[in-house]
Motif scaffolding. Structure first.
Motif, PDB file in Angstrom:
ATOM      1  N   LYS A  82      17.787  -0.788  20.441  1.00  0.00           N
ATOM      2  CA  LYS A  82      17.006  -0.745  19.200  1.00  0.00           C
ATOM      3  C   LYS A  82      17.901  -0.395  18.020  1.00  0.00           C
ATOM      4  N   ASN A  85      20.827  -1.260  17.560  1.00  0.00           N
ATOM      5  CA  ASN A  85      21.619  -2.425  17.150  1.00  0.00           C
ATOM      6  C   ASN A  85      20.893  -3.308  16.142  1.00  0.00           C
ATOM      7  N   SER A  86      19.604  -3.012  15.905  1.00  0.00           N
ATOM      8  CA  SER A  86      18.830  -3.816  14.950  1.00  0.00           C
ATOM      9  C   SER A  86      19.293  -3.602  13.517  1.00  0.00           C
TER      10      SER A  86
END
Length: 722
Positions: free
Chosen positions: A608, A610-611
């Motif tokens: 998450k 990395n979003s």
């Protein structure tokens, strides 16, 4: 404005308020502790005796439970250490934070009792005992037909019984809770602890990971936990925060099981669920869907937009408004989830069919017809009255909570009115001197979350709405002030707020509160308007009381005849009293071709992150420890990772936040904090296919404390071998 447990004292629920639970395992239920023997716990998977949970006269798991303001929590050490949710301690952390010491953002770890700091605004309640007092309450209105008189007598009788209980034992606080509207009432006795301190609170990007994007959503990766400590005076009595106070010694504390749970394991929760509304007719659900849910969610959305703008470039303002924003956002998303759920399952029409079948049942039996023949029509007439001015009611219900300036004006007017009742100047001066510090303290608590521009923007919008209300919903002050447009109404209130000395506490304190004469002479347009608004609301308040009294009798009859129709007694709706619910660690399918696993992991958290979205930022130490496989004893082999959050089919609602999740042996394996989005409808209906609650896995709590925050003292105090 409009608005268990000890031996020898427990009394079985009497005939007027019997709560009999079927022996078969239920498909829902927040069980009162008097009914645990009928809940089917052993058949469901409980490995300990039910008496280990609750046994009159003996110590049980219930003695480890606490109510933390509006949340639940549990003792996890013999020295008053409590685990609850991060969001339950949020307001206290916010109040302790400054731009220089931002505990909200950076977290807080006290490595000794001396380093623990006051958790302002939080208090602890421990259920000591309860007994059914339904006969005593209802006997007082046996021959009363007037609705307003009925509700006044019932409320006064509840207060009288509570006051008598407190007189018999000054160490407790008593409260008579309504279990079924107009049908059953229970006296609860509570021990109260006023000195609560912050011990360990993870940083915001752990405790609130995912922010509002993930709120009410699964899969979840939130470390929603915090640790508090209860303190009492050296003699063991309840006392306000003081240096000489000592850690409270609870009768019972929970054993923590660092091995956690597996899919399909039996689990149960003890806690204080807030409010559910499952025993209401179709019209009540219709009111929620058409009026209350959409109005409130839209209003809170707008309020939050204004507060977020105000705090965007000012850290002090951001901190001051943080709790208001969080509470609003939580309610807003919850209400929108409920709206979605009501429409998805078409609950209104389901309830209409149920009520039509109930009406046929009544009319088919001569005795029932004689007693309840007009019941369904009377219920419908009641709600038609409610619908006629629902918009006015909602405006009145939100005007004070939305506009801090009106609260300040109300407090000031009330103090002036109290002083002006005295005839002599000396008496006025004496009362002013005796009460001014208390008044200032009340005012200061309102100013902590006050922002002038936010107040002006919210009030402008609400007065714009007020101008647009027509017919039975028209507000008298709109006509009295002869506003000719929405803009004129908005301009009036914003000017009144801006020109009032109440808009600046420093100015108000130095120029108005300097002596009794200055205070009594002060008046402004805001104060004059507030006093007029209160006078205008009085008859509507009286009408609301009449409606409450009418509904009190109608709902008592509705439940009584419905129990006959379905040949069973119901579990009472949640009402912030101690309950038990149970189920299994279990995933679900919220949509076609999807299945949600019941565990999330640290790997998912990093994914998450990395979003690139700000709400999914997390401490770099989490990723580094994960890459280094520094999992300690908190690793779950089947996941090849540390579990973060867990999913289960227990019946929970607001107030269960912070409730301990226990395994079949009564050991703590997690802390409840949320529901899946589809389960926000739990307040009105529960269904195993979509009702799922969410908790933080104890292994994640311990991993964060051990590997990320160096709070090993927490692990040691809970008696866990590292």
């Amino acid at each position: 404005m409009l608005n268990i447990i000890k031996a020898g004292i427990i009394t079985a629920f009497l005939a007027t308020g019997t709560v009999v639970i079927p022996s078969a395992i239920p498909d829902e239920g927040m069980f009162p502790l008097s009914e645990l023997g009928k809940a089917g716990l052993k058949k469901a998977g409980l490995k300990i005796s039910e008496k280990d949970i609750y046994n009159p006269g003996q110590i049980g798991l219930v003695d480890a439970l606490v109510q933390v303001s509006g949340c639940s929590g549990s003792f996890v050490s013999p020295n008053g250490l409590i685990i609850t949710n991060h969001h339950c301690a949020f307001s206290a952390v916010q109040l302790a934070s400054t731009p220089e010491h931002n505990y909200l953002e950076n977290g807080f770890v006290a490595n000794s009792h001396e380093q623990e700091i006051e958790a302002k605004g939080l208090n602890i309640r421990i259920t000591d005992s309860y007994e059914d007092v339904s006969q005593e309450v209802l006997a007082a209105v046996a021959h009363v037909s007037d609705p307003t008189e009925r509700i006044d007598i019932i409320n006064n009788k509840r207060k009288e019984i509570a006051k008598e209980a407190e007189g018999q034992d000054p160490t407790i606080k008593a409260e008579v809770s309504e279990m079924f509207i107009g049908k059953s009432y229970v006296l609860f006795r509570y021990k109260t602890i006023e000195d609560v301190r912050l011990v360990y609170v993870p940083r915001q990007d752990i405790g609130e990971f995912g922010g509002e994007t993930d709120n009410w959503v699964w899969p979840r990766h939130t470390g929603d936990f915090s640790f508090l400590r209860a303190y009492v005076a050296p003699d063991g009595s309840s006392a306000k925060f003081a240096k000489e106070n000592v850690p409270y010694k609870p009768k019972k504390h929970l054993k923590v099981n660092p091995k956690g749970v597996n899919e399909n394991d039996f689990v149960f929760i003890l806690g204080y669920p807030g409010r559910t509304f499952r025993h209401r007719p179709a019209q009540y659900i219709s009111y929620q869907e058409k009026y209350l849910l959409p109005y409130t969610s839209e209003l809170y959305d707008f309020q939050n937009q204004q507060m977020e703008i105000a705090g965007k470039d000012d850290k002090a303002t951001e901190l001051a408004l943080a709790t208001r924003i969080k509470r609003n956002a939580n309610v807003m998303k919850n209400y929108r989830g409920k709206l979605k759920g009501l429409r998805n399952i078409d609950l209104v029409n389901t309830k209409i069919k149920e009520d039509q079948d109930l009406e046929k049942f009544i009319q088919s039996d001569a005795a029932l017809k004689a007693q309840y023949g007009n019941l369904m029509n009377d219920i419908d007439q009641h709600y038609q009255t409610v619908f006629n001015n629902a918009e006015k009611e909602l405006w009145y219900n939100n005007i004070y909570s939305g506009i801090r300036s009106l609260q300040l004006a109300s407090l000031t007017n009330s103090f002036q009115d109290a002083l002006n009742k005295e005839l002599s100047s000396k008496r006025k001066a004496d009362l002013f001197a005796a009460n001014i510090e208390g008044f200032k303290k009340q005012m200061a608590s309102l100013y902590e979350s006050y922002n002038l521009q936010v107040d002006k923007n919210i009030s402008a919008t609400m007065f714009n709405q007020a101008y647009q209300l027509k017919g039975d919903n028209r507000l008298p002050f709109v006509s009295n002030y002869q506003f000719k447009s929405e803009q004129e109404a908005s301009n009036f209130i914003t000017k009144a707020i801006e020109s009032s000395k109440l808009s600046n506490y420093t100015d108000f304190e130095s120029n108005v509160l300097k002596d009794v004469n200055s205070f009594l002479k002060y008046q402004d347009d805001l104060m004059i308007f507030q006093k007029g608004l209160e006078k205008e609301m009085t008859p509507f308040d009286q009408e609301q009381k009449r409606r409450e009294g009418n509904l009190n009798k109608l709902m008592a009859d509705y439940i009584a005849v419905k129990e006959k129709f379905q040949s069973k007694s119901f579990i009472p709706d949640a009402n912030s009293t101690l309950r038990l619910t149970y189920g299994n660690i279990k995933g679900y399918s919220p949509a076609d071709a999807t299945y949600m696993e019941p565990f999330t992991t640290v790997r998912g958290l990093i994914e998450k992150g990395n979003s690139g979205l700000s709400e999914f930022t997390y401490p770099e130490s989490i990723k580094q420890n994960w890459l280094d496989k520094n999992f300690g004893n908190y690793f779950k082999k089947e996941l090849n990772d540390v579990p973060v959050n867990i999913l289960y089919n227990m019946d929970t609602t607001g107030g269960n936040s912070g409730s301990p999740i226990m395994n079949a042996y009564g050991e703590l394996i997690g802390v409840n904090f949320d529901r899946a989005y589809d389960a926000t409808i739990n307040d009105y209906a529960w269904n195993e296919s979509y009702s799922r609650s969410i908790g933080v896995d104890i292994r994640y709590v311990l991993w964060i404390a051990d590997k990320i925050d160096n709070a090993q003292f927490i692990i040691n105090e809970m008696g866990i071998k590292r």
